[in-house]
Design a protein around this motif. Sequence first.
Motif, PDB file in Angstrom:
ATOM      1  N   ASN A  55      -2.461  -9.736   4.086  1.00 55.50           N
ATOM      2  CA  ASN A  55      -2.424 -11.808   2.875  1.00 55.50           C
ATOM      3  C   ASN A  55      -2.832 -10.542   1.399  1.00 55.50           C
ATOM      4  O   ASN A  55      -2.443 -11.076   0.614  1.00 55.50           O
ATOM      5  N   LEU A  56      -3.784  -9.850   1.281  1.00 56.15           N
ATOM      6  CA  LEU A  56      -4.349  -9.573   0.330  1.00 56.15           C
ATOM      7  C   LEU A  56      -3.466  -8.879  -0.396  1.00 56.15           C
ATOM      8  O   LEU A  56      -3.846  -9.146  -1.378  1.00 56.15           O
ATOM      9  N   ALA A  57      -3.348  -7.799   0.347  1.00 56.96           N
ATOM     10  CA  ALA A  57      -2.618  -6.572  -0.167  1.00 56.96           C
ATOM     11  C   ALA A  57      -1.458  -6.745  -1.009  1.00 56.96           C
ATOM     12  O   ALA A  57      -0.758  -7.000  -1.884  1.00 56.96           O
ATOM     13  N   ASN A  58      -0.427  -7.448   0.338  1.00 54.05           N
ATOM     14  CA  ASN A  58       0.399  -8.676  -1.098  1.00 54.05           C
ATOM     15  C   ASN A  58      -0.433  -9.743  -1.976  1.00 54.05           C
ATOM     16  O   ASN A  58       1.259  -9.001  -2.758  1.00 54.05           O
ATOM     17  N   ASP A  59      -0.835  -9.804  -2.343  1.00 60.11           N
ATOM     18  CA  ASP A  59      -1.095 -10.254  -3.404  1.00 60.11           C
ATOM     19  C   ASP A  59      -1.837  -9.756  -4.263  1.00 60.11           C
ATOM     20  O   ASP A  59      -1.002  -9.921  -5.220  1.00 60.11           O
ATOM     21  N   TYR A  60      -2.152  -8.584  -4.145  1.00 59.07           N
ATOM     22  CA  TYR A  60      -2.620  -7.873  -4.904  1.00 59.07           C
ATOM     23  C   TYR A  60      -1.010  -6.633  -5.124  1.00 59.07           C
ATOM     24  O   TYR A  60      -0.684  -6.494  -6.728  1.00 59.07           O
ATOM     25  N   GLY A  61      -0.261  -6.507  -4.067  1.00 55.21           N
ATOM     26  CA  GLY A  61       0.895  -5.707  -5.006  1.00 55.21           C
ATOM     27  C   GLY A  61       1.808  -5.774  -5.586  1.00 55.21           C
ATOM     28  O   GLY A  61       2.337  -5.707  -6.096  1.00 55.21           O
ATOM     29  N   ASP A  62       1.955  -7.160  -4.761  1.00 59.23           N
ATOM     30  CA  ASP A  62       3.274  -8.409  -5.485  1.00 59.23           C
ATOM     31  C   ASP A  62       3.006  -7.885  -7.063  1.00 59.23           C
ATOM     32  O   ASP A  62       3.004  -9.181  -7.936  1.00 59.23           O
TER      33      ASP A  62
END
Length: 293
Positions: A55-62
């Motif tokens: 979830n953290l990585a998705n927040d950052y990547g998007d």
Amino acid sequence: MPLSTWLNAIRPKTLPLALASILLGAGVAAGEGAFDGGVLLLALLTALLLQILSNLANDYGDGVRGTDAEGRAGPARVLASGLATPAQLRSAIRLTAGLAALSGLLLLGRALGADRGAWLGFLLLGALALLAALGYTLGRRPYGYRGLGDLAVFVFFGPVAVLGTSWLMLHQPGAGAGWAALVAGLLSVAVLNINNIRDLESDRRAGKHTLALRLGLARARVYQLLLLATALLAGTQLMAGWGFLALLGLWPLAGATRLVLTEQGPALNRALGLTARGTLIFTGLLALGLAWG
């Protein structure tokens, strides 16, 4: 950064999915007299940390790609909304990845002892799980932008989590583990599909070609029905003894499905929560039925 911001970043509504898969795997093992509470706790912790990492990585990547632009239908992302800096989010990703790796190693130490062959196999699975958690929206070619998210979610929330947990307790495949993996994997994909139906327009603008976007709204809704129906049919194969109580999970799942079939955009945020909750109820009670059966 306030605690409320971090809670928003880890997306608590999605966390029941990690619990559901591990509980089903433990239920399979318990049904064959091989339950291990220490393995269960460490497996739950590892799965939760991997879900938070994703979830953290998705927040950052998007966020860095501009996918979470103004007008997003889902809850505000912390990077896109300016609640966190890229450096803060990168630090959180590194910390969570380290904690997930440590928890995973403790889990393997508890379950495998000196079995070198098993260690090698599970270390490989663990590395793949970490890469999958990070690679959905990170990197030069994130697989979530190429319509492969559904497959990855099915594999890691289904066979990897369920079969892996049962094997760590049983040290062999458990009876019914295949059906259990199918249930957990399909219901987890159903949550992702709701997320992608909700974000159809923003994903289209950002060039994020999810499976829902490739299918289009009407077929993505049919896909949702197929996911839920197949998961339910697989679940009936595990409903010996008290397992029939798992049907209580159909109430929130049915409410979510009504929303998916009739609503779009922000209204589907409630459907996400209902589906995650229904998944945890359905799988948790199936696991209890397997354990007591």
